[in-house]
Every structure is written in C-alpha cells, then in structure tokens.
Design an enzyme around this catalytic site. Sequence first.
Site, mmCIF file in Angstrom:
data_model
loop_
_atom_site.group_PDB
_atom_site.id
_atom_site.type_symbol
_atom_site.label_atom_id
_atom_site.label_comp_id
_atom_site.label_asym_id
_atom_site.label_seq_id
_atom_site.Cartn_x
_atom_site.Cartn_y
_atom_site.Cartn_z
ATOM 1 N N CYS A 250 0.829 -1.209 0.000
ATOM 2 C CA CYS A 250 0.000 0.000 0.000
ATOM 3 C C CYS A 250 0.863 1.258 0.000
ATOM 4 O O CYS A 250 0.498 2.280 0.593
ATOM 5 C CB CYS A 250 -0.959 0.010 1.193
ATOM 6 S SG CYS A 250 -2.251 -1.237 1.076
ATOM 7 N N ALA A 251 1.981 1.166 -0.683
ATOM 8 C CA ALA A 251 2.870 2.312 -0.883
ATOM 9 C C ALA A 251 3.459 2.174 -2.287
ATOM 10 O O ALA A 251 4.681 2.179 -2.475
ATOM 11 C CB ALA A 251 3.969 2.351 0.176
#
Length: 453
Positions: free
Chosen positions: A376-377
């Site tokens: 999630c980056a």
Amino acid sequence: MSVSTVAADQVVCAPLSVLGRDVTVPLVTGGEVTYAALDYAASAPALQRVWDDVAAYAPYYGSVHRGAGYLSQLSTDLFENARRTVREFLDCRADDQLIFTRSTTDSLNLLAAALPDGCQVFVFETEHHASLLPWRDAQVTYLNAPRTPGQAVTTLREALAARDPEGPALVCVTGASNVTGELWPVRELAGVAHAHGARIVLDAAQLAPHHPVSVQDLDVDWVAFSGHKLYAPFGSGVLAGRADWLREADPYLAGGGASRKVTRRTDGGVDVEWHDTAARHEAGSPNVIGAYSIAAACKALTEAGFESLVAREQRLIDTVRAGLAEVPEVRVLSLFGDDAPRVGVISFVVEGWNSSHFAAALSAEYGIGVRDGLFCAHPLVRTLLGSDPQTQGECGAPEAAPGEKSLNAIRVSFGAGTPDEHVERFVGAVKELVRDGARWQYRTEDGRCVPAV
C-alpha cells in the site's frame, strides 16, 4: 534524526507476551512448527495484557454516553479514561482534541474532510496510501522521494516557499516508513512547515508501536495511528491534535452523539446544533472496546519502557540486516542508506526469485509469515525497485522471469513481541532458500501464492 535510537549497551528486555505465540501451523513438507509472525507492520499480534484487560471489562460492557444505568456509566467512564490515557501517551497539548476513529486511514480521511477551503496539501510520494490518497478534494502537491533526511527537509522548504502564502496549508508525513522502516526527520519538517505558515500531520502508524511519540516534542499539529499496529485489536484508531479545524468543520458523520440539539422548523426542516468537542466527529455508538484496547496497549508499552524495547528491537534489526547482507542475491530496499535509524521493518528482493513465491515458500516450508507486494505504498516501492509505474504489484501480479527485476518486494517486520528464535529462523530460511531453492513448486491462485498440487 527526530527520533533518537538507544545505545547498543542498553539493557534489553524479554519479548512482551502476545497472543498466538504458541500457535503451530502445518508445513507443506510435513509436520508442524510454531508460527513465526513476522508481519507486524500489517497487524501486530495483540498483547496478552490487552486481551486480559478487555476480557476483564467485557462482562460490564454497556452503552456509552447513552444511559443512566450502572454499566452504562461504568463504560462511559472507561471510554473517557481511555481518551485521557492515550492523550498522555501522545503527550498532547492541553487544548488538543483526541478523536477515536476506525484506523489511521479513517483518521486522515477525517482530517481531510475538515480542511479549510482552499487548503494546499503537501505530501511525499513515499507515503502509505492512508496518507497519500485522502486529500483528493484539496489542492495537492506530491513531492518526489528524497534520498536523505536533509533532502526531505530541503524539498519541503522549497515547495512551501513557492506556495500561495495567503491560504491554509497542510504537510502530511510519515514517522517511520512502512516499506523501509527508516525514521523521518519529523521535528525538522515540522519546523519548516510552521516557518512557512503551514500545519503538519504525522502518520505514526509505524512509529508509535516502536518509539515514544510526543506531539509537543515533535511539534506536530496532528498525529494519527491505528490500534491494530499497536498490539490492540478491535479496529480502532486515533486522530489527536489542534481543535480549531476540527471544531469548525462539518461532522465527519452526521448522527447521534455528534449533535447537541436537534429541532424541527416550521417549514418542516430540521435545525441541528453540533458539539464542538471530540464528540462532533464520533457520531454513533463508539467502539468502546477498541478505545479501551488502545489505552491498555499504551499503558503496557509505557510500563515496559520504550528505551529497553527500542534496544531489544535494534538487536533484532541488526541480526536480520547482518544475515541478509551475507546473501549476495538479496537487495535490501532503502531511501536513506544503511546507516539510517529505523524500526523493525525491512523490505528486500531476491535476485532470480519472484517475491510472491519466495514469501509463499517461507510460509509453507518454514512456518514464517511475511508480506509480499507493494505494501500500500505503490509509488515508493516502484521507485525503489525501478519498475514500470504501470505494473500491477500485489501477490498475483505478473511474475518476473529469471534474471528480470522483481515486480514487487518481500517485507519482514517485527516488534516488542517477537522472540529471538523467530528472527533467527527467518535468517536461516532465507539463506537456505537462496542456496538450495524451494522444496515445492508455487502458483498463483485467487490473488494468493500457494503450493502447487
């Protein structure tokens, strides 16, 4: 750096007792082994102390702010005492508000909804999606990934100097990267923000479980974090900081609890007078068990002593990094370099391996739980990997051919509840897998990598 590390000779403590420490899992090669939970950056196991505190309260559970009965009054007191405990844990200012939310993501979306009109937002591309994405209704400036802490400060200073100085502005920055574990220069960035008339919110989701977080010492305007990364289950989070923007904004959710007074108008409509306290953004029946679990975790970490917790974690970090350094095929991902202070979060790729298959082999053959993907980056990991920004990137993505760049990475993460043996098993498993190869074949199924039958 803004968050100091502890000397190597600091007395270290034993791992804190967590749930699941004795759980065994089957191996694809036969037999069972005690599960090594090394995915703390996603969700840390609950502290036994937290679980026991919640279990002791559970028979007394009652509605909060809603009743005159004994259990309701007890639950209300417990909920508000939890708020005070977390305020103390964060060293909030006297006039700060602390709002219980569902998560870090929820906290930052709440703040995004409370931004004044015309607010400019500045956020580095290195942020987790929880702090990268909520600002879509604002004027957002995305800043390139810095390669040193000093470059981060300079990049922000130049961006703020070029902004319209008349309107409100907000800087959003992580305290510790959920990809590299590296600590960010929060206090210095806060100084730059305030010097240019901007405010700053700290995403402390990865920092708070590993280091003390002082709102006053770091001089941030808001801080957000999640209970499930702080050894507290039940889906609660926190947003704490300046009250004015929150007090002036429309309630995040409209409903009971947020409203002080509701009356019908003669034309048939409804007039509402909203609370100007934290209740303004806590509509509905609150998650009292979630709030209590966060407070219990805050107490447990404080009583254990962050100095000894940090010292012990640093020893585990050193063990992992030294072990990975002995494997030439392994490349550890980093923005700020090997000497940067960090928490127990380390991401890497292995030459010649699809990262999803490597993580699956660690689980199936060694009973070790890690994470693979882009965490999630996505912008940050793709920058570190040097991969095509259009490439999809969680488990189940197109596989890299032997010799090609990996399309995603592997992340190992640990903390106050991690036994030494789990870290040592991980290091040994990495070395063995790279040397001998997997003992099983793996395939992608429903977005997961599993042993091939």
